[in-house]
Design a protein around this motif. Structure first.
Motif, PDB file in Angstrom:
ATOM      1  N   SER A 118       5.191  -2.842  -2.404  1.00 24.59           N
ATOM      2  CA  SER A 118       3.975  -3.048  -2.347  1.00 24.59           C
ATOM      3  C   SER A 118       3.932  -3.010  -4.031  1.00 24.59           C
ATOM      4  O   SER A 118       4.941  -2.423  -4.611  1.00 24.59           O
ATOM      5  CB  SER A 118       3.542  -2.381  -2.220  1.00 24.59           C
ATOM      6  OG  SER A 118       2.049  -1.649  -3.014  1.00 24.59           O
ATOM      7  N   SER A 119       3.055  -3.887  -4.980  1.00 20.77           N
ATOM      8  CA  SER A 119       2.996  -3.050  -6.693  1.00 20.77           C
ATOM      9  C   SER A 119       2.067  -2.264  -6.762  1.00 20.77           C
ATOM     10  O   SER A 119       1.700  -1.887  -7.795  1.00 20.77           O
ATOM     11  CB  SER A 119       3.243  -4.623  -7.677  1.00 20.77           C
ATOM     12  OG  SER A 119       3.614  -5.696  -7.070  1.00 20.77           O
ATOM     13  N   PHE A 120       1.985  -1.330  -5.358  1.00 19.78           N
ATOM     14  CA  PHE A 120      -0.018  -1.027  -5.698  1.00 19.78           C
ATOM     15  C   PHE A 120       1.861   0.693  -4.829  1.00 19.78           C
ATOM     16  O   PHE A 120       2.064   1.040  -4.007  1.00 19.78           O
ATOM     17  CB  PHE A 120      -0.219  -0.656  -4.800  1.00 19.78           C
ATOM     18  CG  PHE A 120      -1.567  -2.054  -5.379  1.00 19.78           C
ATOM     19  CD1 PHE A 120      -1.891  -2.147  -6.881  1.00 19.78           C
ATOM     20  CD2 PHE A 120      -1.159  -3.335  -5.041  1.00 19.78           C
ATOM     21  CE1 PHE A 120      -2.611  -3.486  -7.186  1.00 19.78           C
ATOM     22  CE2 PHE A 120      -1.442  -4.486  -5.379  1.00 19.78           C
ATOM     23  CZ  PHE A 120      -2.227  -4.665  -6.612  1.00 19.78           C
ATOM     24  N   TYR A 121       0.900   1.962  -5.849  1.00 22.25           N
ATOM     25  CA  TYR A 121       1.082   3.418  -5.035  1.00 22.25           C
ATOM     26  C   TYR A 121      -0.273   3.081  -3.894  1.00 22.25           C
ATOM     27  O   TYR A 121      -0.650   2.419  -3.795  1.00 22.25           O
ATOM     28  CB  TYR A 121       0.297   4.370  -6.799  1.00 22.25           C
ATOM     29  CG  TYR A 121       1.503   4.400  -7.308  1.00 22.25           C
ATOM     30  CD1 TYR A 121       3.072   4.696  -6.897  1.00 22.25           C
ATOM     31  CD2 TYR A 121       1.398   3.711  -9.327  1.00 22.25           C
ATOM     32  CE1 TYR A 121       3.684   4.602  -7.999  1.00 22.25           C
ATOM     33  CE2 TYR A 121       1.753   3.923  -9.615  1.00 22.25           C
ATOM     34  CZ  TYR A 121       3.236   4.502  -9.897  1.00 22.25           C
ATOM     35  OH  TYR A 121       4.598   4.870 -10.333  1.00 22.25           O
ATOM     36  N   GLN A 122       0.655   4.183  -2.874  1.00 19.81           N
ATOM     37  CA  GLN A 122      -0.477   4.962  -2.472  1.00 19.81           C
ATOM     38  C   GLN A 122      -0.512   5.899  -2.106  1.00 19.81           C
ATOM     39  O   GLN A 122       0.542   6.840  -2.833  1.00 19.81           O
ATOM     40  CB  GLN A 122       0.593   4.515  -0.544  1.00 19.81           C
ATOM     41  CG  GLN A 122       1.496   2.793  -0.337  1.00 19.81           C
ATOM     42  CD  GLN A 122       0.163   2.215  -0.462  1.00 19.81           C
ATOM     43  OE1 GLN A 122      -1.098   2.395   0.155  1.00 19.81           O
ATOM     44  NE2 GLN A 122       0.063   1.054  -1.241  1.00 19.81           N
ATOM     45  N   ALA A 123      -1.791   6.145  -2.067  1.00 10.76           N
ATOM     46  CA  ALA A 123      -2.345   7.829  -1.934  1.00 10.76           C
ATOM     47  C   ALA A 123      -1.480   8.997  -0.579  1.00 10.76           C
ATOM     48  O   ALA A 123      -1.082   8.559   0.222  1.00 10.76           O
ATOM     49  CB  ALA A 123      -4.051   8.289  -2.184  1.00 10.76           C
ATOM     50  N   SER A 124      -1.219   9.755  -1.638  1.00  8.59           N
ATOM     51  CA  SER A 124      -0.522  10.854  -0.252  1.00  8.59           C
ATOM     52  C   SER A 124      -1.527  11.329   0.497  1.00  8.59           C
ATOM     53  O   SER A 124      -2.098  11.424   0.708  1.00  8.59           O
ATOM     54  CB  SER A 124      -0.395  12.033  -0.768  1.00  8.59           C
ATOM     55  OG  SER A 124       0.376  12.263  -2.492  1.00  8.59           O
TER      56      SER A 124
END
Length: 887
Positions: free
Chosen positions: A134-140
């Motif tokens: 994924s090129s996007f961060y995932q929220a904790s």
């Protein structure tokens, strides 16, 4: 094929004609060490022909690359006879260096006859498929909604002027990716008998992110988010975009993971066996990689920016087998290749605006459109009821790789046009490659330059040009600079004027005045050098200038000469370090007499963090003025603060001018577990991490060490909770370990929660880390019984661990302080006083202690249960433990 077989047959000895004609075999086909399966092929003494090449082409496409160009190349090659290259097989040439490897610009094979295997090789421009990341961060997912407020106070005071400013930023999480945010400012000023107070709300809005790519925002908001990753990083440096009350929608870069969109060109290496690859830039080792066989892509995230050639040295079994050279370009993390936009509608909120009612309504929008990976166009517009403005800009970034030029150049040009004849333009170039070059020019004009009427963001006409070039040579650094500034009249605050300007002291600092026509241009050049002698840092420099101001009758020429010395020290083995510096500067010009200034400073750091400091300095000019100041700076779990007191003495006027300044910043968190006070972040919408340390003990002696993003360390005591304000929309690493600063006689062990964790959160979120700590007390001494004989063969009842040292000596550990040690020997019980005589590090010396007999009924209940348990085990013939912990 028949012609080839005929030619081969003519060279084959009699009796071997069948081999020359070829045999149909099933062979294992591998692509860079990875098997593609068994395929049927006709193999003769020189060539290999695949019977069904389409099946092999599909296997390569499925597992390696589905580029149409590769399919065309495979079809053209595999339908023709391929050279065997059997002499390159490791099994045939005695594992010679670089065996089982073939460099090709089309398609090639190595036929390993001994193992009935074919190794397939492709043109290196076709890279293997990348793992889907994924090129996007995932929220904790563990983060929860909370209210986080940051507050910062600053004050300055002298005889005539006092100022107090307080700013605050609050964020409240509402949804999984939505939050409320508000930031405000209070400013109170007093100049002699005049007073000025101002309370201003800069932002008060709700924001909701959608699908990690877009956002909706409503309320009162300024333009700061538009120019940052939060709003797409759309740079409209001239377009008037002020504060509004309204709605905004747009794209966002806040969730983009830069490690997945690095601008570095891919560097691949094809390995037939496990190997070590050393990557060099000239003679500089950039990194070493230990990779398995296959088509591998190197991790170049740590490679420096620039455009240069990389040399790859491939080692198999610690032997250099080949060297490859590949071009490489890394322009850093860039967003020029993504489409970004925003659109907002609302009412202007500007205390200086003369507009009222419907005249204050405004529509604004902008977009950035990529043309290539390194070139993009940006455009934006502001539309009001009676005025409109638009701006267009081009951004370009390029990495050079041509001999002496192997750095990165960034360039930008923009143009502004507006109703009423407003015009503006900007040109900017930056290049860095050991030497650096920067050029910046900006200009703004309106039809009547001397008009003092206020426009939307514009007043007067001005032009500014700055050019700077610096280059190292030998151990020196040389620089040349040029600047030219002209103004036909503009508004400025009185506090912004230079001390030499007559209007600077003509009124209150917060007054806005109109500055008339002015023009100046300056040349400056200099050289500097830094070196170390006996752990002393020495910095020297000399420079010369030519300055021409319209307010002066003649050109001014002059120069500077400066030298500074600094050295650090540390007292013994403790944490107290210090820094001392001395410096002098001589300045002379045609407009004034020579001036010698000198300074000395001393600072002392209280701990290794460098965040708690005491210091003082003096500064003088010739023999006329002397200034001295002392300061203190502290940072801790509950915020950061500083205080400075200074005194400037004018010998000519025989007058002292005393002033003071200070600051305090902190943060406040409210969540479902309570209220916490902690450190200041950076003033922008933020999130938080709390670290709670739980211990069985009631005291707070134990400590754990907390490090945030590798910057600074903080010890948190047991049975307490610490708040750490961290940037939002940014991955944050939290590292928790045992503290090295254990109190004397106590060591701590983290039972749960230690280690490193990465968190990513939107503003108004909190992530809780709960830590469980066990304290360890180590005791050392000797036991005697009532007859002053060594007490041996006893089993302690209230310790964690126990080591007999002979002749009554012992070493034991407990989880809490104790005053009495209880032992069991056979059917007898003893009570030994544990009186600490001395402590060294984590060891408590109790010396010689006399133990008295005691009945089972007179020992504590917990120890009674321990004794009963051990008696039962002895009755069943079980092995008796040396010691057992009592709960």
């Amino acid at each position: 094929m028949q012609n080839v077989a005929l030619a081969v047959t003519q060279r084959v000895p009699p009796g071997f004609e069948v081999l020359a004609q070829g045999q149909v075999l099933w062979v294992d086909v591998s692509l860079y060490g990875k098997s593609l399966g068994l395929y049927e092929a006709n193999i003769n003494l020189e060539h290999v022909v695949f019977i069904k090449p389409a099946e092999l082409i599909d296997a390569v496409k499925q597992q390696f690359n589905d580029d149409p160009g590769l399919r065309v190349q495979l079809s053209a090659a595999l339908e023709q006879p391929l050279l065997r290259n059997g002499n390159l097989a490791c099994s045939s040439n005695g594992n010679a260096p670089s065996c089982d490897y073939l460099e090709t610009q089309t398609v090639g094979i190595i036929y390993d006859e001994n193992n009935s295997r074919i190794n397939l090789f492709l043109d290196r421009q076709y890279l293997p498929k990348k793992d889907a990341e994924s090129s996007f961060y995932q929220a904790s997912v563990e983060s929860e909604n909370a209210f986080l407020h940051q507050q910062n106070l600053n004050f300055v005071a002298d005889e005539n002027y006092q100022s107090l400013s307080v700013q605050g930023t609050g964020s409240l999480g509402v949804t999984e990716s939505g939050y409320l945010n508000a930031d405000w400012l209070y400013l109170g000023q007093r100049y002699r008998h005049a007073n000025h107070q101002q309370i201003e709300m800069n932002n008060a809005y709700f924001r909701q992110d959608l699908w990690q790519r877009f956002y909706l925002q409503g309320g009162m908001m300024d333009s700061r988010d538009i120019f940052s990753n939060s709003g797409g990083n759309i740079n409209l440096s001239q377009l008037p975009i002020g504060k509004i009350r309204g709605l905004r929608a747009g794209s966002t870069l806040a969730w983009i993971n830069p490690t997945q969109v690095s601008r570095g060109t891919p560097v691949s290496v094809f390995l037939s066996r496990n190997a070590r690859i050393d990557a060099y830039r000239d003679e500089q080792l950039l990194s070493s990689f230990y990779l398995n066989a296959g088509a591998q892509e190197l991790d170049t995230r740590a490679f420096p920016s620039g455009s240069y050639t990389i040399t790859l040295r491939v080692y198999e079994d610690n032997q250099l087998v080949r060297t490859e050279t590949v071009p490489y370009t890394n322009t850093g993390v860039s967003s020029l290749d993504t489409f970004q936009w925003f659109l907002q509608y609302g009412v202007e909120v500007d205390r200086d605006s003369q507009r009222t009612g419907d005249d204050r309504r405004v529509v604004q929008g902008g977009l950035r459109m990529p043309l290539t990976d390194t070139l993009s166009l940006t455009a934006g517009t502001t539309v009001q009821s009676d005025a409109h403005y638009w701006e267009g800009a081009a951004d370009w970034i390029h990495g050079f790789n041509s001999g002496p030029l192997d750095g990165i150049m960034t360039a930008r040009t923009s143009y502004l046009s507006g109703s009423g004849g407003a015009r503006g333009n900007i040109q900017q170039i930056n290049y860095n490659d050991g030497f650096s070059l920067s050029f910046y020019r900006s200009a703004m004009s309106v039809p009547d330059c001397n008009s003092q009427g206020l426009n939307y963001g514009f007043s007067g006409c001005y032009q500014s040009t700055n050019l700077m070039f610096s280059m190292p040579f030998a151990q020196w650094n040389a620089n040349v600079g040029y600047s030219i500034n002209s103004s036909e009249g503009r508004y400025r605050y009185r506090s912004e004027l230079s001390d030499s300007d007559g209007d600077h002291q003509g009124g209150v600092p917060w007054e806005r005045i109109y500055e008339t026509r002015s023009r100046s241009h300056t040349w400056q050049t200099g050289v500097s050098r830094s070196f170390t002698v006996n752990e002393m840092n020495i910095n020297t420099g000399v420079s010369a200038f030519i300055r021409n101001d319209s307010g002066q009758q003649r050109t001014d020429k002059g120069g500077y000469l400066n030298i500074s010395l600094s050295f650090s020290g540390r007292r013994g083995g403790n944490d107290v370090s210090s820094n001392t510096s001395l410096g002098a500067n001589y300045q002379n010009s045609q407009r004034g007499a020579g001036q010698l200034s000198y300074n000395a400073s001393y600072s002392r750091y209280i701990d290794e963090s460098g965040q708690n400091e005491l210091g003082s300095s003096i500064y003088g000019v010739n023999s006329k003025t002397l200034s001295a100041l002392t300061y203190a700076r502290a940072s801790g779990q509950y915020g950061n603060g500083s205080l400075t007191v200074s005194d400037a003495y004018d010998k000519v006027a025989n007058r002292h001018a005393v002033s003071g300044s200070g600051s305090y910043s902190s943060s406040l968190l409210v969540d479902r577990t309570g209220l916490y006070w902690g450190r200041w972040g950076d003033g922008r919408p933020a999130s938080a991490i709390t670290v709670g340390v739980d211990s069985e003990e009631e005291n707070r002696a134990s400590q754990v060490n907390v490090m945030i993003d590798g910057r600074g360390q903080t010890d948190v005591r047991s049975n307490s909770r610490a708040l750490f304000t961290v940037p939002s929309y940014q991955p944050t690493n939290v590292d928790i370990n045992e503290s090295l600063k254990a109190p004397t006689g106590i060591s701590s062990e983290i039972r749960r929660g230690a280690g490193t964790r990465t968190a990513f959160m939107v503003p108004g979120k909190v992530l809780r880390r709960n830590i469980e700590v066990t304290s360890r007390y180590t005791w050392l001494g000797k036991m005697l019984d009532e007859q002053d004989q060594p007490l041996v063969n006893g089993i302690p009842l209230n310790v964690l661990s126990w080591t007999p040292l002979g002749e009554g000596g012992f070493s034991l550990e407990t989880t809490r302080p104790m005053k009495q040690l209880y032992l069991m020997r056979g059917s007898q019980f003893y009570q030994c006083a544990m009186t600490v005589q001395a402590m060294r590090d984590v060891v408590r010396y109790v010396g010689t202690t006399r133990c008295a007999g005691v009945t089972l009924a007179n020992i504590p209940p917990a120890e009674q249960k321990q004794a009963q348990l051990m008696t039962v085990r002895q009755g069943h013939g079980s092995e008796v433990p040396v010691a057992m912990k009592m709960n």
